[in-house]
Design a protein around this motif. Structure first.
Motif, PDB file in Angstrom:
ATOM      1  N   VAL A  34      60.715  33.033  36.130  1.00 27.87           N
ATOM      2  CA  VAL A  34      59.936  33.464  34.970  1.00 27.87           C
ATOM      3  C   VAL A  34      59.042  32.303  34.569  1.00 27.87           C
ATOM      4  O   VAL A  34      59.524  31.203  34.319  1.00 27.87           O
ATOM      5  CB  VAL A  34      60.842  33.868  33.795  1.00 27.87           C
ATOM      6  CG1 VAL A  34      60.000  34.219  32.574  1.00 27.87           C
ATOM      7  CG2 VAL A  34      61.741  35.031  34.183  1.00 27.87           C
ATOM      8  N   MET A  35      57.744  32.563  34.527  1.00 34.41           N
ATOM      9  CA  MET A  35      56.778  31.530  34.145  1.00 34.41           C
ATOM     10  C   MET A  35      56.157  31.913  32.798  1.00 34.41           C
ATOM     11  O   MET A  35      55.657  33.024  32.641  1.00 34.41           O
ATOM     12  CB  MET A  35      55.693  31.397  35.203  1.00 34.41           C
ATOM     13  CG  MET A  35      56.223  30.971  36.558  1.00 34.41           C
ATOM     14  SD  MET A  35      54.972  31.034  37.865  1.00 34.41           S
ATOM     15  CE  MET A  35      53.774  29.882  37.259  1.00 34.41           C
ATOM     16  N   ASP A  36      56.201  30.995  31.851  1.00 30.36           N
ATOM     17  CA  ASP A  36      55.560  31.188  30.556  1.00 30.36           C
ATOM     18  C   ASP A  36      54.089  30.797  30.721  1.00 30.36           C
ATOM     19  O   ASP A  36      53.770  29.636  30.923  1.00 30.36           O
ATOM     20  CB  ASP A  36      56.237  30.308  29.518  1.00 30.36           C
ATOM     21  CG  ASP A  36      55.680  30.501  28.121  1.00 30.36           C
ATOM     22  OD1 ASP A  36      54.573  31.052  27.974  1.00 30.36           O
ATOM     23  OD2 ASP A  36      56.362  30.081  27.178  1.00 30.36           O
ATOM     24  N   SER A  41      46.865  32.071  29.814  1.00 28.46           N
ATOM     25  CA  SER A  41      46.285  33.398  29.969  1.00 28.46           C
ATOM     26  C   SER A  41      46.224  34.127  28.633  1.00 28.46           C
ATOM     27  O   SER A  41      47.130  34.007  27.806  1.00 28.46           O
ATOM     28  CB  SER A  41      47.139  34.219  30.942  1.00 28.46           C
ATOM     29  OG  SER A  41      46.688  35.548  30.995  1.00 28.46           O
ATOM     30  N   SER A  42      45.174  34.881  28.464  1.00 27.05           N
ATOM     31  CA  SER A  42      45.073  35.707  27.260  1.00 27.05           C
ATOM     32  C   SER A  42      45.484  37.155  27.544  1.00 27.05           C
ATOM     33  O   SER A  42      45.513  37.972  26.628  1.00 27.05           O
ATOM     34  CB  SER A  42      43.641  35.675  26.725  1.00 27.05           C
ATOM     35  OG  SER A  42      42.756  36.205  27.680  1.00 27.05           O
ATOM     36  N   VAL A  43      45.820  37.467  28.788  1.00 23.93           N
ATOM     37  CA  VAL A  43      46.170  38.844  29.141  1.00 23.93           C
ATOM     38  C   VAL A  43      47.658  39.040  29.398  1.00 23.93           C
ATOM     39  O   VAL A  43      48.104  40.170  29.563  1.00 23.93           O
ATOM     40  CB  VAL A  43      45.364  39.341  30.360  1.00 23.93           C
ATOM     41  CG1 VAL A  43      43.883  39.389  30.048  1.00 23.93           C
ATOM     42  CG2 VAL A  43      45.635  38.487  31.579  1.00 23.93           C
ATOM     43  N   MET A  44      48.430  37.967  29.466  1.00 27.32           N
ATOM     44  CA  MET A  44      49.878  38.105  29.636  1.00 27.32           C
ATOM     45  C   MET A  44      50.596  36.893  29.065  1.00 27.32           C
ATOM     46  O   MET A  44      50.015  35.820  28.937  1.00 27.32           O
ATOM     47  CB  MET A  44      50.251  38.306  31.101  1.00 27.32           C
ATOM     48  CG  MET A  44      50.034  37.105  31.993  1.00 27.32           C
ATOM     49  SD  MET A  44      50.596  37.451  33.660  1.00 27.32           S
ATOM     50  CE  MET A  44      49.131  37.015  34.569  1.00 27.32           C
ATOM     51  N   ASP A  45      51.845  37.114  28.712  1.00 29.44           N
ATOM     52  CA  ASP A  45      52.680  36.045  28.176  1.00 29.44           C
ATOM     53  C   ASP A  45      53.562  35.421  29.249  1.00 29.44           C
ATOM     54  O   ASP A  45      53.757  34.223  29.277  1.00 29.44           O
ATOM     55  CB  ASP A  45      53.569  36.566  27.052  1.00 29.44           C
ATOM     56  CG  ASP A  45      52.778  36.986  25.829  1.00 29.44           C
ATOM     57  OD1 ASP A  45      51.660  36.466  25.640  1.00 29.44           O
ATOM     58  OD2 ASP A  45      53.264  37.839  25.074  1.00 29.44           O
TER      59      ASP A  45
END
Length: 92
Positions: A34-36, A41-45
């Motif tokens: 899992v990468m934060d 990115s503004s399209v995914m967390d």
């Protein structure tokens, strides 16, 4: 994965990340990460990456994540790579 998800905390958190972690863990995904990416990115967390042992295993992993997400009322925007099952993206 860095932390373990359980059925109880997945339902308590009720978020897609916990659901994906649990679904991948249940079907023994290979080396899930899992990468934060909130700062990138503004399209995914988060970006969740996992491998499977075969194309059938990858399909099962993706189906499990989709099914568990839909059970919680979350719908993906689409599924990419579903023809070969060598890779899949499930944007939500």
């Amino acid at each position: 994965m860095t932390t373990k998800a359980t059925a109880s905390n997945a339902s308590d958190e009720s978020d897609l990340l916990a659901i994906a972690r649990l679904a991948l863990e249940d079907l023994k995904a290979v080396d899930p990460v899992v990468m934060d990416v909130r700062s990138l990115s503004s399209v995914m967390d988060y970006l969740v990456i996992a491998s499977g042992t075969s194309s059938r295993h990858v399909k099962s992993l993706a189906d499990s994540v989709l099914m568990k997400a839909k059970e919680q009322g979350l719908r993906p925007l689409g599924v990419e790579g579903a023809v070969s099952y060598t890779h899949l993206t499930l944007p939500t």
